[in-house]
Write a protein that holds these residues in place. Structure first.
Motif, PDB file in Angstrom:
ATOM      1  N   GLN A 147     -57.005 -24.904  92.533  1.00 21.62           N
ATOM      2  CA  GLN A 147     -58.126 -25.314  93.404  1.00 21.62           C
ATOM      3  C   GLN A 147     -59.079 -24.157  93.700  1.00 21.62           C
ATOM      4  OE1 GLN A 147     -55.012 -26.566  95.636  1.00 21.62           O
ATOM      5  NE2 GLN A 147     -54.802 -28.087  94.038  1.00 21.62           N
ATOM      6  N   PRO A 148     -59.703 -23.628  92.641  1.00 18.61           N
ATOM      7  CA  PRO A 148     -60.537 -22.440  92.841  1.00 18.61           C
ATOM      8  C   PRO A 148     -61.730 -22.720  93.745  1.00 18.61           C
ATOM      9  CG  PRO A 148     -60.966 -23.423  90.705  1.00 18.61           C
ATOM     10  CD  PRO A 148     -59.770 -24.139  91.274  1.00 18.61           C
ATOM     11  N   LYS A 149     -62.134 -21.686  94.469  1.00 18.02           N
ATOM     12  CA  LYS A 149     -63.265 -21.811  95.372  1.00 18.02           C
ATOM     13  C   LYS A 149     -64.213 -20.628  95.169  1.00 18.02           C
ATOM     14  CE  LYS A 149     -60.001 -22.811  98.756  1.00 18.02           C
ATOM     15  NZ  LYS A 149     -59.037 -22.883  97.762  1.00 18.02           N
ATOM     16  N   ALA A 150     -65.433 -20.797  95.660  1.00 14.89           N
ATOM     17  CA  ALA A 150     -66.430 -19.733  95.653  1.00 14.89           C
ATOM     18  C   ALA A 150     -66.565 -19.101  94.266  1.00 14.89           C
ATOM     19  CB  ALA A 150     -66.103 -18.701  96.723  1.00 14.89           C
ATOM     20  N   ARG A 151     -66.493 -17.772  94.182  1.00 18.09           N
ATOM     21  CA  ARG A 151     -66.723 -17.096  92.913  1.00 18.09           C
ATOM     22  C   ARG A 151     -65.728 -17.534  91.836  1.00 18.09           C
ATOM     23  NH1 ARG A 151     -69.270 -12.256  92.346  1.00 18.09           N
ATOM     24  NH2 ARG A 151     -69.182 -11.438  90.224  1.00 18.09           N
ATOM     25  N   ASP A 152     -64.470 -17.762  92.227  1.00 17.96           N
ATOM     26  CA  ASP A 152     -63.467 -18.204  91.250  1.00 17.96           C
ATOM     27  C   ASP A 152     -63.893 -19.539  90.637  1.00 17.96           C
ATOM     28  OD1 ASP A 152     -62.011 -16.029  92.093  1.00 17.96           O
ATOM     29  OD2 ASP A 152     -60.789 -17.188  93.501  1.00 17.96           O
ATOM     30  N   LEU A 153     -64.378 -20.422  91.500  1.00 20.54           N
ATOM     31  CA  LEU A 153     -64.832 -21.732  91.038  1.00 20.54           C
ATOM     32  C   LEU A 153     -66.019 -21.568  90.092  1.00 20.54           C
ATOM     33  CD1 LEU A 153     -64.822 -24.856  91.274  1.00 20.54           C
ATOM     34  CD2 LEU A 153     -66.365 -24.603  93.201  1.00 20.54           C
TER      35      LEU A 153
ATOM     36  N   ILE B 102     -61.521 -17.591 101.724  1.00 18.48           N
ATOM     37  CA  ILE B 102     -61.355 -18.916 101.100  1.00 18.48           C
ATOM     38  C   ILE B 102     -60.784 -18.832  99.689  1.00 18.48           C
ATOM     39  CG2 ILE B 102     -63.136 -20.067 102.500  1.00 18.48           C
ATOM     40  CD1 ILE B 102     -64.846 -20.057  99.989  1.00 18.48           C
ATOM     41  N   THR B 103     -60.889 -17.666  99.051  1.00 16.27           N
ATOM     42  CA  THR B 103     -60.265 -17.550  97.726  1.00 16.27           C
ATOM     43  C   THR B 103     -58.858 -16.974  97.828  1.00 16.27           C
ATOM     44  OG1 THR B 103     -61.218 -15.369  97.341  1.00 16.27           O
ATOM     45  CG2 THR B 103     -62.483 -17.260  96.534  1.00 16.27           C
ATOM     46  N   GLY B 104     -58.386 -16.779  99.050  1.00 22.05           N
ATOM     47  CA  GLY B 104     -57.002 -16.346  99.244  1.00 22.05           C
ATOM     48  C   GLY B 104     -56.777 -14.879  98.913  1.00 22.05           C
ATOM     49  N   ARG B 105     -57.812 -14.053  99.037  1.00 24.22           N
ATOM     50  CA  ARG B 105     -57.633 -12.624  98.748  1.00 24.22           C
ATOM     51  C   ARG B 105     -57.853 -11.797  99.989  1.00 24.22           C
ATOM     52  NH1 ARG B 105     -60.325 -14.660  94.446  1.00 24.22           N
ATOM     53  NH2 ARG B 105     -59.270 -14.497  92.454  1.00 24.22           N
TER      54      ARG B 105
ATOM     55  N   GLU C 282     -65.741 -15.118 101.476  1.00 23.38           N
ATOM     56  CA  GLU C 282     -65.333 -15.247 100.074  1.00 23.38           C
ATOM     57  C   GLU C 282     -63.852 -14.876  99.916  1.00 23.38           C
ATOM     58  OE1 GLU C 282     -67.796 -15.145  97.086  1.00 23.38           O
ATOM     59  OE2 GLU C 282     -66.043 -15.433  95.823  1.00 23.38           O
TER      60      GLU C 282
ATOM     61  N   MET D 172     -51.234 -14.646  95.332  1.00 22.15           N
ATOM     62  CA  MET D 172     -52.505 -14.883  94.638  1.00 22.15           C
ATOM     63  C   MET D 172     -52.689 -13.931  93.471  1.00 22.15           C
ATOM     64  SD  MET D 172     -54.455 -17.203  94.578  1.00 22.15           S
ATOM     65  CE  MET D 172     -54.442 -18.259  96.021  1.00 22.15           C
TER      66      MET D 172
ATOM     67  N   PHE E 272     -67.987 -23.216 100.337  1.00 24.56           N
ATOM     68  CA  PHE E 272     -66.922 -23.265  99.330  1.00 24.56           C
ATOM     69  C   PHE E 272     -67.396 -23.003  97.906  1.00 24.56           C
ATOM     70  CE2 PHE E 272     -64.777 -25.111 102.900  1.00 24.56           C
ATOM     71  CZ  PHE E 272     -63.483 -24.644 102.759  1.00 24.56           C
TER      72      PHE E 272
ATOM     73  N   PHE F 101     -52.850 -15.700  90.200  1.00 27.38           N
ATOM     74  CA  PHE F 101     -54.149 -16.308  89.910  1.00 27.38           C
ATOM     75  C   PHE F 101     -55.119 -15.256  89.364  1.00 27.38           C
ATOM     76  CE2 PHE F 101     -58.099 -18.494  91.807  1.00 27.38           C
ATOM     77  CZ  PHE F 101     -58.324 -19.172  90.628  1.00 27.38           C
ATOM     78  N   ASP F 102     -55.113 -14.071  89.983  1.00 26.83           N
ATOM     79  CA  ASP F 102     -55.983 -12.997  89.488  1.00 26.83           C
ATOM     80  C   ASP F 102     -55.667 -12.670  88.025  1.00 26.83           C
ATOM     81  OD1 ASP F 102     -57.524 -12.613  91.739  1.00 26.83           O
ATOM     82  OD2 ASP F 102     -56.075 -11.263  92.667  1.00 26.83           O
TER      83      ASP F 102
END
Lengths: 254, 221
Positions: B70-76, A249-252, A246, B1, A237, B4-5
């Motif tokens: 609730q950002p995850k991975a690279r977004d986080l 889990i980031t919804g893309r 990636e 999404m 995560f 969010f972008d």
């Protein structure tokens, strides 16, 4: 990541439905007394994989498997496997709570009775113990003779967990156990799973990624029957290594 | 999404806007010293509140995105470094104000010596700030490593400036107040370069997911 802490070791394992390969050549270690979450989009094979761990997919006549699933070092697909005993040791809780249409007490006592336990005092003890472990005892101690179906959704799900615990399983497989529950019941179940992992290994399939993030130690991401990435939940995560993981889990995704 | 972008893009733009205000502030503050232009120095001091407001705005936006998305991975990783980068940028803005304040004081007295090393330091430092932000825009390049390497040059120049001014002070105590102020300016620039280094390190974290702070990095890998 296979080590001696693994209770399950899945080796080059594939599952077919007829000609369709639903699970493709998967390797996955499951560490004992930890929660492992399996995530992935619908149709990725995660439930199929989960159900293969106590041979629930045997019930689908067209299904067949290749490869190995070692449980405590023994291949569960070996012809000598006692499937009934396997399912006692590896219990399962489903998406929709499915208590038997009988009393709370009978729901929990059913397995032990099948196993031949008849003594009332012994059954009473097993029932109470299982309901306590499922964090349901306080709520149902005064209505043990009422129908299991009269409970709320969250209580019914915990009753199903108690029913499984009464069999003293080593592993419980959870197939989206909270997707039919409200947030409070969901939180109760999640807390319960974290309690239970001290004594039972837990494998959970979930569509709710935050749930996987909240409760699991390890996360496996599957896509189109493949195991794309498996690792510590923190890594998956915060810094997943695979681009597909990636994106998912980031919804893309897609 | 897609929303969010869009929010992430807007957040990045705000950081770059703050970055460009900071770059201008640093450049103008050194200019106000070198050109002995006190009006310019006062202008920088007056405009600092814009940077502070933008810093707060970026922080609030990051907190909002963490709560709602609730950002995850690279977004986080991006949102968490955004919160840290904005703090670094805001501190650079404060240091530019400090340079301007020393310029105001120094401009009121006869010039102690021609400014040679200070503009050189400023040039490297400004380049580091610009490139660290450029690295954030372009992401996974070698640029952040280059920025980190240049920090050593700035550190060396700081020592050089200090040693030179020390001689002035030893030879003639009447120069102490001016020499001290110029030393401060060098120190401020050196701090700005440190903040640029922080930003470069965070860009590396964004791209590779590894923290290289407080470790000795051996160039690029």
């Amino acid at each position: 990541m296979v080590n001696d802490k693994s209770i399950f070791t899945i080796n080059d394992f594939s599952i077919y439905y007829g000609n369709f390969k639903a699970v493709n050549n998967i390797k996955l270690p499951i560490e004992a007394n930890k929660i492992t979450a399996i995530i992935g989009p619908s149709g990725c094979g995660k439930t199929t994989l989960l159900r293969s761990l106590n041979r629930m997919n045997d019930l689908i006549t067209t299904s067949r498997v290749e490869g190995q699933v070692l449980f405590q070092g023994v291949d569960i697909y070996h012809k000598d496997t006692d499937v009934i005993e396997l399912r006692r040791r590896v219990g399962m809780v489903f998406q929709k709570p499915n208590p038997f249409p009988s009393s709370v007490y009978e729901n929990v006592a059913y397995g032990p009775k099948l196993k031949g336990i008849k003594k009332k005092s012994q059954l009473d003890e097993i029932v109470e113990n299982a309901l306590v472990r499922a964090d349901l005892w306080k709520e149902v101690r005064d209505k043990l003779n009422e129908s299991g179906l009269s409970l709320s959704g969250g209580q019914m799900q915990r009753l199903c967990i108690a029913r499984s615990l009464a069999q003293e399983p080593e592993v419980i497989l959870f197939d989206e156990p909270t997707s039919a529950l409200d947030p409070i019941s969901t939180a109760n179940i999640e807390n319960l799973l974290q309690q239970l992992q001290k004594t039972v290994t837990i494998i959970i399939v979930t569509h709710n990624m935050q749930q996987a993030a909240r409760i699991s130690e390890y996360t496996a991401f599957m896509y189109l029957g493949e195991m794309i990435e498996f690792g510590e939940t923190d890594t998956i995560f915060v810094n997943p290594h695979n681009k597909l993981t990636e994106e998912y889990i980031t919804g893309r995704f897609g | 999404m897609a929303i969010f972008d869009e929010e992430l893009r807007a957040l990045k733009e705000k950081i770059l806007k703050l970055g460009s205000l900071v770059e201008t502030a640093i450049h103008m503050s050194v200019q106000s010293l070198v050109d002995r232009n006190s009006d310019l120095a006062r202008e920088i001091i007056k405009k600092d509140h814009q940077l502070n407001a933008l810093d707060v705005e970026i922080d609030e936006e990051c907190i909002r995105l963490i709560a709602l998305r609730q950002p995850k991975a690279r977004d986080l990783r991006f949102i968490t470094i955004a919160m840290k980068i904005t703090t670094d940028l805001e501190r650079m803005g404060d240091l530019a104000v400090n340079v301007a304040e020393r310029a105001l004081e120094l401009n009121d007295e006869p010039q102690l010596k021609p400014y040679i090393d200070i503009p050189r330091m400023a040039e490297i430092t400004e380049g580091m700030v610009r490139d660290s932000l450029d690295a954030l825009v372009r992401e996974c390049t070698n640029l952040p490593y280059e920025v980190i390497k240049r920090d050593n040059e700035v550190d060396q120049l700081t020592v050089q400036v200090f040693n030179e001014l020390l001689l002035y002070m030893i030879q003639d105590p009447a120069t102490i107040s001016r020499a001290m102020r110029i030393t401060y300016v060098a120190k401020y620039l050196e701090r700005i370069a440190d903040h640029a280094t922080n930003i470069a390190e965070m860009v590396i974290y964004l791209c590779q997911g590894k923290m290289i702070r407080h470790t000795e990095i051996q160039g690029n890998e």
